[in-house]
Design a protein around this motif. Structure first.
Motif, PDB file in Angstrom:
ATOM      1  N   HIS A 141      -8.868   1.844   1.768  1.00 29.81           N
ATOM      2  CA  HIS A 141      -8.608   2.811   2.719  1.00 29.81           C
ATOM      3  C   HIS A 141     -10.263   1.781   3.989  1.00 29.81           C
ATOM      4  CE1 HIS A 141      -5.872   4.950   0.604  1.00 29.81           C
ATOM      5  NE2 HIS A 141      -5.403   5.144   1.377  1.00 29.81           N
ATOM      6  N   HIS A 185       0.836  -1.769   0.198  1.00 33.40           N
ATOM      7  CA  HIS A 185       0.367  -0.176  -0.247  1.00 33.40           C
ATOM      8  C   HIS A 185       0.706   1.577  -0.078  1.00 33.40           C
ATOM      9  CE1 HIS A 185      -3.617   2.524   0.745  1.00 33.40           C
ATOM     10  NE2 HIS A 185      -3.394   3.043   1.621  1.00 33.40           N
ATOM     11  N   HIS A 208       1.089   5.562  -2.303  1.00 28.69           N
ATOM     12  CA  HIS A 208       0.758   6.255  -2.711  1.00 28.69           C
ATOM     13  C   HIS A 208       1.855   6.930  -3.390  1.00 28.69           C
ATOM     14  CE1 HIS A 208      -3.287   6.563  -0.991  1.00 28.69           C
ATOM     15  NE2 HIS A 208      -3.267   5.908   0.073  1.00 28.69           N
ATOM     16  N   ASP A 214       2.594   2.727   3.057  1.00 28.73           N
ATOM     17  CA  ASP A 214       1.366   4.511   3.028  1.00 28.73           C
ATOM     18  C   ASP A 214       2.397   5.688   2.073  1.00 28.73           C
ATOM     19  OD1 ASP A 214      -0.887   5.403   2.355  1.00 28.73           O
ATOM     20  OD2 ASP A 214      -1.216   5.394   4.973  1.00 28.73           O
ATOM     21  N   HIS A 220      -5.262  -0.059   6.125  1.00 28.52           N
ATOM     22  CA  HIS A 220      -5.085  -0.259   7.374  1.00 28.52           C
ATOM     23  C   HIS A 220      -5.375  -0.510   8.049  1.00 28.52           C
ATOM     24  CE1 HIS A 220      -3.122   3.385   5.888  1.00 28.52           C
ATOM     25  NE2 HIS A 220      -3.403   3.943   5.228  1.00 28.52           N
TER      26      HIS A 220
HETATM   27 ZN    ZN Z   1      -3.538   5.015   1.848  1.00 28.61          ZN
END
Ligand code: ZN
Length: 432
Positions: free
Chosen positions: A221, A64, A66, A338, A287
């Motif tokens: 998420h 995960h 971005h 993340d 998460h």
């Molecule tokens: Zn995220």
């Protein structure tokens, strides 16, 4: 494309993940694939490349991230909590003068950093799939690109266009599918309804339906904050008035996105996701920080995967993550970093070392699996990567063996601070 060459990498240790570590080990590679994992004596070959005092492992899987937020490293404080952080992030994204150029620079920087840290495959979530997928297709890493869907309140009408972009409608050159079509496919796509507070229940259902029709994987998420549960459950409604939805409702109001037609599902996030059909065996739940016993049961029965982001979790000061109970319930828990907007690096190895310090009683083999094979499973790529064994692709990382550290190769890797010495994707060296 295959590597084309035959090489045998020799190392002080080879840790295949499936199977015990091999001292003085070697991995034979042909045409981008692993053909043998054995001792160097057994694989003595003319083309032996001796990497010396290193531990060879399968490349790390970042389940995960971005990448498009990579330029925001260290600029957004996390210590006042998630919603203020999200609000600053949204403001910065809205203020960007040339968003596509910012995204391009961020993604390129993020890819370089990922490769240098031994990540060979990542699951990236993007708001601009047509821009980011073009960059990911150039390499150097394997990627699953989730196009993000946001459709709530006054922007609920954007659902279809966002969903089409996520699913790659009209975009050339991608290879879709929950399972990779063939071994040379290094870029796949998926759909990511952002969260239960940015996509309304009908939108979540539409994302799940599209994923089913197109055989694309999902990422959402979910149960990330206590505020999210306040939003989906809602407070007590007084005399027919709409229920209070907490800080995330206020956030949407300040963004001028909220309208009174946003439904209140009166469900906990995991229950809502299940009802909307989002909990599939090719869904990555980013998460899952706030889950009840019942939620763990629901996730376990669904076969959905959990991407735990340890240092981001810590940065926001959430209560302890229940990953050990999840693993005990046979949920496939993997590791994500993340983005750099909430985390100091894109290194899965750094996450595993953090976990080793925080949870010294968790077996090192468990941590390694979370950073490799479990991640590969979560991304539907475990037939090709996630462990070193004949028949899989040669996605490999070499981590220096600290000669003054513990003798066990895995503990050595998890307790040292040494950065990876080399990373390979399908047998081709991608870093440094
Ligand atoms: Zn995220």
């Amino acid at each position: 494309m295959g590597g084309g060459q035959n090489i045998v990498l020799r190392a002080r240790w080879v840790v295949p993940v499936e199977g015990p570590p091999i001292e003085n080990g070697a991995v034979a590679i042909h045409d981008g694939g692993v053909v043998a994992v054995a001792t160097a004596r057994d694989l003595a070959a003319t083309a032996l490349e001796d990497l010396g005092d290193v531990v060879l492992l399968p490349g790390f899987v970042n389940a995960h991230t971005h990448l498009e937020l990579s330029r925001l490293v260290g600029v957004l404080p996390t210590d006042s909590g998630f919603v203020p952080w999200l609000e600053r992030l949204t403001a910065m994204l809205r203020a960007g003068a040339d968003p596509d150029r910012d995204i391009e620079a961020s993604v390129r920087a993020g890819l370089r950093e990922s490769a240098a840290s031994g990540v060979t495959v990542l699951a990236d979530v993007t708001r601009r799939p047509e821009v980011v997928r073009r960059l990911l297709a150039d390499g150097p890493l394997r990627a699953l690109s989730f196009g993000e869907v946001i459709a709530v309140g006054r922007i609920r009408g954007e659902l279809t266009s966002r969903l089409d972009a996520a699913a790659g409608v009209g975009a050339p050159g991608h290879v879709g599918g929950s399972r990779p079509a063939d071994s040379s496919c290094l870029l796949r796509i998926g759909i990511s309804p952002h969260s239960p507070y940015t996509v309304e229940p009908d939108g979540l259902r539409a994302c799940a339906a599209r994923a089913g029709e197109t055989a694309l994987p999902l990422c959402v998420h979910l149960a990330e904050t206590a505020e999210e549960e306040m939003f989906t459950v809602g407070g007590t409604a007084i005399e027919g008035a709409a229920p209070e939805r907490g800080p995330l409702q206020k956030y949407l109001k300040r963004l001028d996105v909220w309208d009174d037609a946003v439904p209140c599902p009166r469900r906990r996030p995991v229950e809502l996701a299940a009802e909307c059909g989002l909990l599939r065996n090719d869904t990555v739940l980013a998460h899952a920080n706030f889950v009840s016993d019942a939620d763990i049961q629901i996730i376990a029965e669904s076969g959905a995967h959990v991407a735990y982001c340890p240092r981001t979790h810590r940065a926001f000061g959430h209560p302890p993550h229940r990953f050990r109970e999840m693993l005990g319930a046979r949920i496939n828990v993997c590791v994500g970093t993340d983005s750099l907007a909430s985390n100091p690096s894109l290194s899965v190895l750094d996450e595993l070392r953090f976990l080793r310090r925080e949870f010294p009683h968790v077996p090192p083999q468990t941590l390694l699996r979370m950073g490799t094979l479990n991640g590969a499973r979560a991304l539907g790529w475990d037939e090709r990567i996630g462990s070193l064994r004949p028949g899989k692709d040669a996605d490999i990382v070499a981590v220096p063996y600290d000669t003054s550290g513990p003798t066990d190769p895995l503990v050595n890797v998890l307790t040292s601070t040494l950065a990876p010495a080399a990373a390979y994707v399908r047998g081709i060296r991608r870093a440094p």
